[in-house]
Write an enzyme that holds these catalytic residues in place. Structure first.
Site, short mmCIF file in Angstrom:
data_model
loop_
_atom_site.label_atom_id
_atom_site.label_comp_id
_atom_site.label_asym_id
_atom_site.label_seq_id
_atom_site.Cartn_x
_atom_site.Cartn_y
_atom_site.Cartn_z
N HIS A 145 46.25 37.97 57.33
CA HIS A 145 46.57 36.58 56.99
C HIS A 145 47.85 36.50 56.17
CE1 HIS A 145 42.39 35.65 58.19
NE2 HIS A 145 42.84 34.41 58.36
N LYS B 209 47.07 33.30 51.06
CA LYS B 209 45.60 33.24 51.12
C LYS B 209 45.00 33.87 49.86
CE LYS B 209 41.68 34.08 54.23
NZ LYS B 209 41.12 32.74 53.98
N1 LIG Z 1 37.36 27.12 58.70
C1 LIG Z 1 38.60 27.24 59.16
O1 LIG Z 1 38.83 27.21 60.38
C2 LIG Z 1 39.72 27.43 58.21
C3 LIG Z 1 39.48 27.54 56.90
N2 LIG Z 1 40.49 27.64 56.01
C4 LIG Z 1 40.12 27.67 54.61
O2 LIG Z 1 40.41 26.40 54.04
C5 LIG Z 1 40.73 26.56 52.66
C6 LIG Z 1 42.07 25.89 52.39
O3 LIG Z 1 43.08 26.55 53.11
P1 LIG Z 1 44.62 26.14 52.92
O4 LIG Z 1 44.83 24.72 53.23
O5 LIG Z 1 45.40 27.16 53.64
O6 LIG Z 1 44.77 26.40 51.35
P2 LIG Z 1 45.75 25.65 50.33
O7 LIG Z 1 45.74 26.45 49.07
O8 LIG Z 1 47.07 25.40 50.97
O9 LIG Z 1 45.04 24.24 50.10
C7 LIG Z 1 43.93 24.01 49.28
C8 LIG Z 1 44.15 22.71 48.55
O10 LIG Z 1 42.96 22.39 47.84
C9 LIG Z 1 43.33 22.11 46.48
N3 LIG Z 1 42.21 22.36 45.60
C10 LIG Z 1 41.95 23.43 44.82
N4 LIG Z 1 40.80 23.25 44.14
C11 LIG Z 1 40.34 22.03 44.49
C12 LIG Z 1 39.22 21.26 44.12
N5 LIG Z 1 38.31 21.75 43.26
N6 LIG Z 1 39.05 20.05 44.68
C13 LIG Z 1 39.95 19.56 45.55
N7 LIG Z 1 41.05 20.25 45.94
C14 LIG Z 1 41.23 21.46 45.41
C15 LIG Z 1 44.50 23.01 46.23
O11 LIG Z 1 45.19 22.60 45.08
P3 LIG Z 1 46.02 23.71 44.23
O12 LIG Z 1 47.02 24.31 45.19
O13 LIG Z 1 46.66 22.90 43.15
O14 LIG Z 1 45.03 24.72 43.75
C16 LIG Z 1 45.29 22.82 47.51
O15 LIG Z 1 46.04 21.66 47.50
C17 LIG Z 1 40.71 28.06 52.41
O16 LIG Z 1 39.45 28.41 51.87
C18 LIG Z 1 40.90 28.66 53.78
O17 LIG Z 1 40.38 29.96 53.89
C19 LIG Z 1 41.78 27.61 56.41
C20 LIG Z 1 42.09 27.51 57.72
C21 LIG Z 1 41.09 27.45 58.75
O1 LIG Z 2 43.11 30.87 54.85
C1 LIG Z 2 43.39 30.78 56.05
O2 LIG Z 2 44.55 30.53 56.45
C2 LIG Z 2 42.31 30.96 57.04
N1 LIG Z 2 41.11 31.11 56.59
C3 LIG Z 2 39.93 31.21 57.34
C4 LIG Z 2 39.16 32.46 56.99
O3 LIG Z 2 39.15 32.86 55.81
O4 LIG Z 2 38.53 33.04 57.86
C5 LIG Z 2 40.12 30.97 58.80
C6 LIG Z 2 41.46 31.29 59.36
O5 LIG Z 2 41.52 32.64 59.68
C7 LIG Z 2 42.61 30.89 58.46
#
Ligand SMILES: NC(=O)C1=CN([C@@H]2O[C@H](COP(=O)(O)OP(=O)(O)OC[C@H]3O[C@@H](n4cnc5c(N)ncnc54)[C@H](OP(=O)(O)O)[C@@H]3O)[C@@H](O)[C@H]2O)C=CC1
Ligand SMILES: O=C(O)C1=N[C@H](C(=O)O)C[C@H](O)C1
Length: 404
Positions: free
Chosen positions: A143, A147
């Site tokens: 990744h 992450k």
């Molecule tokens: N299920 C799926 O298919 C996928 C899952 N994911 C998961 O989604 C999550 C987010 O990924 P991604 O967008 O890349 O991460 P980012 O860090 O870019 O985004 C997360 C956002 O949530 C904010 N945040 C942190 N804590 C809180 C809180 N308590 N309440 C509300 N918002 C909060 C962060 O703020 P700040 O930066 O200020 O901390 C940031 O703006 C990860 O856990 C990732 O693994 C990602 C892609 C696909």
């Molecule tokens: O953080 C990410 O970007 C992603 N997170 C998910 C995971 O932890 O499996 C899904 C995807 O691979 C992208």
């Protein structure tokens, strides 16, 4: 129009998701939540906490951090709003919290919203069933350098899926470190995380055997697949009853109940009443029935009381006379016999993740005053015996209740 609240709106996924929803004519984002609400410009209000949300919301989609979970579940539960949870890195305690909340609201939870990865999970499980312990299994995920959790939620979900093929007998080993100087155990699934650059998400499952290696790869080429998957999930659950849903429910287009059929239409039911709760005595009764070629179908035992137990079973009507004569050989054995019984079975893959299926079944039958005599179940099927005269009515009632 489905009104969406995005939790983690200012993050990478939150922004891509909001862009995708803007293109969708059946959905609209009405609000967002983020730790830093003003970090970006959004065309809808963004709040720091759920307590400030005043908009009417149909579904919450979360791509944020595990710390946000309690507030999301509190908001969704209080307002009875379905939630799509896409965040990864949840603890076991978090997962229990999710399962508990899903008793009251529909929750869709998947560590990876892409169809491809979910197929990869199924293929990996099938490969494990086929290869057994002859191949070592290792999972490598890669990744981007932003992450925060490792290993990825997806790698863990793949490992869990594979472990199902081994009845939970595998142990996860995270990375390989210099402090451990020992050969690999066959029970291990090695899980390795690589971080760097802008890699969207690669998951490789390796089956390593003697002189041969099988690899099942998945590569996400853009984050849009996760956003599209989350949108599909939100549309899928926004009008569903409470329960815990996953991509598997979407992939297999699963209905909670997909079929109903009559298995045996000319059965009889015998209830052994107040049998002494002594294993050998009970074994003797069933041994005598077996020796006289009485073929038992459904059987169920009540919880014993005062050293006595009721046991009910169904047999073919053609065996009824022989069964009665066998039972009359046992001194003091009381039994009751009902004939003209039909056994109906309902089946559905979605049943195993649903609450209230039995309640819905009983309600459907109750509306037509249909009594059940024996009911048994597995994770994906429920069999029940009713009077044969009610067969058509029962099939119609269940068909309507579950939208077959
Ligand atoms: N299920 C799926 O298919 C996928 C899952 N994911 C998961 O989604 C999550 C987010 O990924 P991604 O967008 O890349 O991460 P980012 O860090 O870019 O985004 C997360 C956002 O949530 C904010 N945040 C942190 N804590 C809180 C809180 N308590 N309440 C509300 N918002 C909060 C962060 O703020 P700040 O930066 O200020 O901390 C940031 O703006 C990860 O856990 C990732 O693994 C990602 C892609 C696909
Ligand atoms: O953080 C990410 O970007 C992603 N997170 C998910 C995971 O932890 O499996 C899904 C995807 O691979 C992208």
């Amino acid at each position: 129009m489905i009104k969406v609240l995005i939790s983690g709106i200012n993050g990478k996924m939150g922004q891509i998701l909001s862009g995708c929803i803007a293109e969708d004519e059946n959905m609209v984002v009405v609000a967002g939540i983020d730790k830093m609400p003003d970090a970006r410009q959004n065309p809808f209000p963004v709040y720091e906490t759920f307590s400030r949300v005043i908009e009417s919301v149909d579904v919450v989609i979360d791509f944020s951090r595990p710390e946000a979970l309690p507030d999301i579940l509190a908001f969704s539960s209080k307002k009875n709003i379905p939630a799509v949870l896409a965040t990864t890195g949840y603890s076991d305690q978090d997962k229990t919290m999710i399962a508990n909340a899903s008793a009251h609201i529909p929750i869709f939870f998947s560590a990876n919203m892409s169809l491809g990865v979910n197929l990869q999970m199924e293929l990996s499980k099938k490969a494990s069933e086929f290869l057994g312990d002859k191949f070592d299994i290792e999972i490598v995920e890669k990744h981007h350098n932003q992450k925060v959790d490792a290993p990825s939620g997806t790698a863990l979900a793949i490992a869990d899926k594979i472990n199902e093929a081994f009845s939970g007998g595998k142990q996860y080993v995270y990375g390989r470190t210099p402090d451990v100087r020992a050969k690999r155990d066959v029970k291990e699934i090695g899980i390795h995380a690589v971080r760097g650059g802008t890699v969207v998400g690669d998951h490789d499952v390796l089956f390593l055997g003697n002189d041969e290696v099988i690899e099942i790869h998945h590569r996400a080429m853009s984050k849009h697949i996760f956003a599209e998957g989350a949108i599909r999930a939100a549309k899928f659950i926004h009008d569903k009853p409470a329960g815990l849903y996953s991509m598997q429910d979407i992939i297999s287009g699963m209905k909670i109940v997909s079929s109903i059929y009559a298995e045996d239409e000319n059965d009889a039911i015998i209830t052994l009443i107040g049998v002494p709760h002594e294993p050998q005595h009970i074994a003797d009764i069933f041994d005598a029935l077996a020796k006289n070629s009485v073929n038992l179908d459904t059987i169920s035992q009540a919880y014993p009381q005062d050293g006595k137990v009721d046991i009910v079973f169904s047999i073919s009507s053609s065996d009824i006379e022989i069964a009665k004569s066998v039972l009359s050989e046992f001194d003091g054995l009381r039994y009751d016999c009902v004939t003209d019984i039909t056994k109906l079975t309902i089946e559905g893959e979605g049943m195993q993740r649903q609450f209230g299926v039995v309640a819905r079944l009983f309600s459907a039958l109750a509306a037509d005053h249909i009594k059940t005599y024996i009911m048994t179940n597995s994770q994906t099927r429920i069999s029940f015996c009713i009077g044969s005269k009610n067969t058509t009515k029962a099939i119609t009632a269940v068909t309507q209740a579950f939208g077959l």
